[in-house]
Design a protein around this motif. Structure first.
Motif, short mmCIF file in Angstrom:
data_model
loop_
_atom_site.label_atom_id
_atom_site.label_comp_id
_atom_site.label_asym_id
_atom_site.label_seq_id
_atom_site.Cartn_x
_atom_site.Cartn_y
_atom_site.Cartn_z
N UNK A 92 0.85 -1.24 -0.11
CA UNK A 92 0.14 -0.15 -0.02
C UNK A 92 0.78 1.11 -0.13
N UNK A 93 0.48 2.08 -1.12
CA UNK A 93 1.41 3.27 -1.16
C UNK A 93 1.32 4.21 -0.07
N UNK A 94 0.19 4.52 0.46
CA UNK A 94 0.01 5.43 1.34
C UNK A 94 0.91 5.29 2.72
N UNK A 95 1.26 3.91 2.86
CA UNK A 95 1.90 3.70 4.13
C UNK A 95 3.31 4.55 4.09
N UNK A 96 3.60 4.83 2.88
CA UNK A 96 5.12 5.71 3.04
C UNK A 96 4.74 7.22 2.92
N UNK A 97 3.48 7.68 3.11
CA UNK A 97 2.91 9.12 3.09
C UNK A 97 2.36 9.46 4.41
N UNK A 98 2.20 8.36 5.34
CA UNK A 98 1.41 8.77 6.50
C UNK A 98 2.64 8.62 7.62
N UNK A 99 2.49 9.51 8.53
CA UNK A 99 3.39 9.49 9.80
C UNK A 99 2.82 10.27 10.94
N UNK A 100 3.65 10.34 11.91
CA UNK A 100 3.05 10.90 13.26
C UNK A 100 3.08 12.50 13.36
N UNK A 101 4.03 13.18 12.37
CA UNK A 101 4.05 14.70 12.36
C UNK A 101 2.99 15.24 11.55
#
Length: 257
Positions: A92-101
């Motif tokens: 899933x590509x979104x997993x590289x775009x979503x983070x805690x900040x």
């Protein structure tokens, strides 16, 4: 019971790629493992029995139980759940775009500056377990955000990550020509009760703050309805030396004068 004390301390061999520093052992357990010279190569623990641990440095049953329970739990996670989680996330590509900040997701992610992808593949099983627990809610959040119209998606993203009100965010994005109708600095100032110079300062602060919450690597922030908007916001800033803007005379979240 005596015979049981002579069996290996762990049910399975320690995986060579499982870093013990990523396993939530008690501090006393860590100290014991270090003094037993196991910490730097935990694969040696395969030959250690419960007697060996119990007899070393008056360890006590709490530490023995911690080695058994926490160690076996980490190995089981490493062999099964973590690998399954990483395999699913990798697709899933979104997993590289979503983070805690990104404040839209901060409440659902472990307390670490890493993308969902990096957490899932890190080997830090405590953070991975956290992610596994919250992944259904995270997917639900993504579905909710993906349903926003394009303008609303951009307003929500910028507002969440700059602390601006919806009204102020809308005017500043219009000033950046990212929402229609585009407006001048004077018009933005009229709407917000601020001078054109103050509007310019607020726009620069938006650029700076959005830059600070971009995910690591080359992936863009997750705003699928507006794939080029973040680059547009940051174009001017990235053309300059990255120096924080001057200290504001008014808080970003403070109502306009």
């Amino acid at each position: 019971m005596t015979a049981a004390r002579h069996i290996p301390i762990l049910d399975q061999p320690w995986p060579p790629d499982l870093d013990p520093s990523r396993v939530p052992f008690r501090q006393r357990t860590i100290t014991t493992l270090q003094r037993m010279r196991l910490w730097d190569d935990m694969t040696q623990i395969d030959d250690i029995t419960r007697d060996d641990v119990a007899d070393f440095w008056v360890t006590g049953t709490v530490t023995v139980d911690d080695v058994i329970t926490t160690g076996n739990g980490a190995i089981n996670w490493h062999h099964h759940e973590a690998k399954s989680l990483a395999a699913a996330i990798n697709r899933e590509e979104w997993t590289r775009q979503v983070w805690r900040r990104d404040r839209r997701f901060a409440d659902l992610l472990p307390p670490v500056d890493a993308t969902v992808y990096d957490i899932a593949t890190s080997g830090h099983h405590d953070h991975q377990r956290h992610l596994q627990r919250t992944l259904p809610a995270l997917r639900e959040r993504l579905t909710e955000l993906a349903a926003d119209p394009p303008d609303e998606a951009l307003i929500r993203y910028v507002s969440a990550n700059t602390g601006q009100s919806r009204h102020r965010t809308t005017a500043l994005l219009q000033r950046l020509n990212l929402l229609k109708p585009a407006i001048s600095g004077s018009e933005a100032g009229r709407q917000l009760g601020a001078s054109p110079q103050r509007i310019h300062q607020l726009v620069e602060q938006i650029r700076y703050r959005i830059d600070q919450v971009q995910p690591p690597g080359d992936a863009a922030a997750w705003v699928p309805q507006q794939p080029g908007a973040i680059d547009s916001i940051l174009t001017t800033l990235r053309a300059k030396t990255r120096v924080p803007p001057p200290a504001p005379t008014m808080s970003m979240s403070e109502p306009p004068a």
